[in-house]
Each structure stands twice: as C-alpha cells, then as structure tokens.
Design a protein around this motif. Structure first.
Motif, short mmCIF file in Angstrom:
data_model
loop_
_atom_site.label_atom_id
_atom_site.label_comp_id
_atom_site.label_asym_id
_atom_site.label_seq_id
_atom_site.Cartn_x
_atom_site.Cartn_y
_atom_site.Cartn_z
N PHE A 40 0.83 -1.21 0.00
CA PHE A 40 0.00 0.00 0.00
C PHE A 40 0.86 1.26 0.00
O PHE A 40 0.60 2.20 -0.75
CB PHE A 40 -0.94 -0.01 1.21
N VAL A 41 1.91 1.27 0.81
CA VAL A 41 2.82 2.40 0.86
C VAL A 41 3.53 2.57 -0.49
O VAL A 41 3.69 3.68 -0.99
CB VAL A 41 3.84 2.22 2.00
N GLY A 42 3.93 1.47 -1.08
CA GLY A 42 4.57 1.52 -2.40
C GLY A 42 3.64 2.05 -3.48
O GLY A 42 4.06 2.81 -4.36
N THR A 43 2.38 1.67 -3.40
CA THR A 43 1.40 2.15 -4.38
C THR A 43 1.19 3.66 -4.25
O THR A 43 1.13 4.38 -5.25
CB THR A 43 0.06 1.41 -4.20
N ILE A 44 1.07 4.13 -3.01
CA ILE A 44 0.91 5.57 -2.79
C ILE A 44 2.14 6.33 -3.27
O ILE A 44 2.04 7.35 -3.95
CB ILE A 44 0.63 5.86 -1.30
N GLY A 45 3.32 5.83 -2.93
CA GLY A 45 4.55 6.47 -3.36
C GLY A 45 4.68 6.51 -4.87
O GLY A 45 5.08 7.52 -5.44
N ASN A 46 4.34 5.42 -5.52
CA ASN A 46 4.41 5.36 -6.97
C ASN A 46 3.42 6.32 -7.62
O ASN A 46 3.74 7.00 -8.59
CB ASN A 46 4.16 3.93 -7.46
N ALA A 47 2.21 6.40 -7.08
CA ALA A 47 1.20 7.32 -7.62
C ALA A 47 1.65 8.77 -7.46
O ALA A 47 1.54 9.58 -8.39
CB ALA A 47 -0.14 7.10 -6.93
N LEU A 48 2.16 9.11 -6.28
CA LEU A 48 2.63 10.49 -6.07
C LEU A 48 3.82 10.82 -6.97
O LEU A 48 3.90 11.93 -7.50
CB LEU A 48 3.01 10.70 -4.60
N TYR A 49 4.70 9.86 -7.15
CA TYR A 49 5.85 10.07 -8.04
C TYR A 49 5.39 10.31 -9.48
O TYR A 49 5.87 11.23 -10.15
CB TYR A 49 6.79 8.86 -7.97
N ARG A 50 4.46 9.49 -9.96
CA ARG A 50 3.98 9.63 -11.34
C ARG A 50 3.19 10.92 -11.55
O ARG A 50 3.16 11.45 -12.66
CB ARG A 50 3.12 8.43 -11.72
N LEU A 51 2.56 11.41 -10.50
CA LEU A 51 1.79 12.66 -10.64
C LEU A 51 2.69 13.90 -10.61
O LEU A 51 2.38 14.90 -11.26
CB LEU A 51 0.75 12.76 -9.52
N THR A 52 3.77 13.84 -9.86
CA THR A 52 4.59 15.04 -9.68
C THR A 52 5.85 15.07 -10.53
O THR A 52 6.33 16.15 -10.86
CB THR A 52 5.00 15.19 -8.21
N GLU A 53 6.37 13.95 -10.90
CA GLU A 53 7.65 13.92 -11.60
C GLU A 53 7.63 14.62 -12.96
O GLU A 53 8.60 15.30 -13.30
CB GLU A 53 8.14 12.48 -11.74
N PRO A 54 6.57 14.50 -13.77
CA PRO A 54 6.59 15.24 -15.05
C PRO A 54 6.71 16.75 -14.89
O PRO A 54 7.28 17.41 -15.76
CB PRO A 54 5.24 14.86 -15.69
N ALA A 55 6.21 17.31 -13.82
CA ALA A 55 6.33 18.75 -13.60
C ALA A 55 7.64 19.11 -12.92
O ALA A 55 8.17 20.21 -13.12
CB ALA A 55 5.16 19.26 -12.77
N LEU A 56 8.18 18.21 -12.11
CA LEU A 56 9.41 18.50 -11.37
C LEU A 56 10.67 18.25 -12.19
O LEU A 56 11.69 18.90 -11.97
CB LEU A 56 9.46 17.66 -10.09
N ARG A 57 10.62 17.33 -13.13
CA ARG A 57 11.80 16.97 -13.92
C ARG A 57 12.41 18.16 -14.67
O ARG A 57 13.63 18.36 -14.59
CB ARG A 57 11.47 15.84 -14.89
N PRO A 58 11.61 18.99 -15.37
CA PRO A 58 12.23 20.14 -16.06
C PRO A 58 12.86 21.15 -15.09
O PRO A 58 13.89 21.75 -15.40
CB PRO A 58 11.07 20.78 -16.82
#
Length: 96
Positions: A40-58
């Motif tokens: 469950f923790v991994g799923t939450i972490g993965n979802a948050l990463y996928r939601l924020t990484e496209p905006a944070l990467r640039p």
C-alpha cells in the motif's frame, strides 16, 4: 467561462496539495518512518511520483546541484501560486 476558470483553479489547488503530499511522503520514506516493503505504501509512493515527476523533472534539469537538497517542489509551488494569482487577478476580473 467562469466555470472553466473555477475548474482550472480547483485543479491547481489539488495539484498544490499533491505536491505537498509527495514532499512529505519522500521525507517519511527517506527517514524510514514508513515501511517501503508495504504494498500500500509503495502504491501511494508510486502514484505520487507519477503525478509530480513530469512537472518537477524540467525544474530539476535547470536547477544547480545543491548537495542533496531538492528545492524543486518549492519552485513548482511558487509557479503554481503565480499562475493561480495571475488567473484570479488578471483573467477572471476581465470576464466578470
């Protein structure tokens, strides 16, 4: 048109909280407060990463290396705040 602007503002506000949740989760994960092997923790972490990484990467690409301190979420929050205020003070009053 007002409904569209209010929907955009709501989406910006939701994304604001997702970025904050992602930053807090990364701290909890880094300091071993949460169990990284829990599915469950991994799923939450993965979802948050996928939601924020496209905006944070640039932002991370442009930012200099600060020795392990990542301030890209703060910069993204400032950008979102500026965009929200720009919409509310410039675009929205012109339509009303």
């Amino acid at each position: 048109m007002t409904a569209l602007i209010q929907t955009v503002i709501l989406a910006l506000d939701l994304y604001w909280w997702i970025i904050i949740a992602s930053a807090i989760f990364s701290w909890l994960y880094a300091f071993n407060v949460v169990n990284p092997r829990n599915q469950f923790v991994g799923t939450i972490g993965n979802a948050l990463y996928r939601l924020t990484e496209p905006a944070l990467r640039p932002i991370r690409r442009v930012m200099p290396d600060l020795g392990g301190i990542d301030i890209s979420p703060i910069i993204l929050l400032l950008i979102l705040f500026f965009l929200r205020q720009f919409i509310l003070t410039t675009i929205y009053p012109a339509l009303v």
